[in-house]
Design an enzyme around this catalytic site. Structure first.
Site, PDB file in Angstrom:
ATOM      1  N   LYS A 159       0.823  -1.216   0.000  1.00 53.56           N
ATOM      2  CA  LYS A 159       0.000   0.000   0.000  1.00 53.56           C
ATOM      3  C   LYS A 159       0.855   1.265   0.000  1.00 53.56           C
ATOM      4  O   LYS A 159       0.339   2.367  -0.097  1.00 53.56           O
ATOM      5  CB  LYS A 159      -0.925   0.029   1.231  1.00 53.56           C
ATOM      6  CG  LYS A 159      -2.072  -0.949   1.156  1.00 53.56           C
ATOM      7  CD  LYS A 159      -3.079  -0.673   2.260  1.00 53.56           C
ATOM      8  CE  LYS A 159      -4.318  -1.508   2.081  1.00 53.56           C
ATOM      9  NZ  LYS A 159      -5.410  -1.068   2.958  1.00 53.56           N
ATOM     10  N   LYS A 172       2.269   2.656   2.471  1.00 56.65           N
ATOM     11  CA  LYS A 172       2.044   3.475   3.663  1.00 56.65           C
ATOM     12  C   LYS A 172       2.010   2.553   4.879  1.00 56.65           C
ATOM     13  O   LYS A 172       1.739   1.366   4.767  1.00 56.65           O
ATOM     14  CB  LYS A 172       0.751   4.280   3.559  1.00 56.65           C
ATOM     15  CG  LYS A 172      -0.503   3.449   3.374  1.00 56.65           C
ATOM     16  CD  LYS A 172      -1.720   4.345   3.168  1.00 56.65           C
ATOM     17  CE  LYS A 172      -2.952   3.512   2.874  1.00 56.65           C
ATOM     18  NZ  LYS A 172      -4.126   4.329   2.621  1.00 56.65           N
TER      19      LYS A 172
END
Length: 138
Positions: A48, A50
């Site tokens: 992702k 993140k």
């Protein structure tokens, strides 16, 4: 008697919300024993790009505290067939927002060959960890 003996589902479960609870409740309604894989911080960063707000260890504690969950494991990769080789579940529960995704089409083909069903559960509209983050402006 429930339709399945051993169920499996996975997620990040960051900023736990009612959508997460709905998936776990609906999965447990269909299986006697529910195993939940919680994605590690490194895995989330990898796919992702993140990091979760809540650390992996704490997300595991949260999921362990949910009455619908019988066992929690760390999800260190996204390979569901490897998870099946280790856990031998007979059904995997997935949010229906993943239905038709190329990743899950492949997973479905692999797991069906060994007799594992994929059950797509309704995604709870209007809630996600991203929406929660936006509301509190993290």
């Amino acid at each position: 008697m429930k339709q399945y003996k051993l169920g499996y589902t996975t997620g990040v479960f960051d900023l736990f919300h009612v959508g997460h609870l709905n998936i776990l409740r609906r999965a447990k309604e269909q299986c006697e024993f529910l195993i939940v894989g919680v994605s590690t911080d490194e895995l989330v960063q990898d796919y992702k790009n993140k990091r979760p707000v809540i650390q992996h260890k704490e997300r595991i504690e949260i999921i362990e505290g949910i009455k619908y969950v019988d066992k929690v494991v760390s999800q260190t990769n996204r390979n569901k067939f490897l998870a099946w080789e280790e856990l031998k579940f007979d059904v995997m529960f997935v949010g229906d927002d993943w239905k038709g995704d190329s990743l899950f089409n492949e997973v479905e083909n692999q797991l069906n060959k060994v007799g594992v069903d994929i059950v797509y559960l309704p995604y709870t509209k209007g809630v996600s960890s991203t929406i929660v983050k936006d509301k509190i402006k993290i």
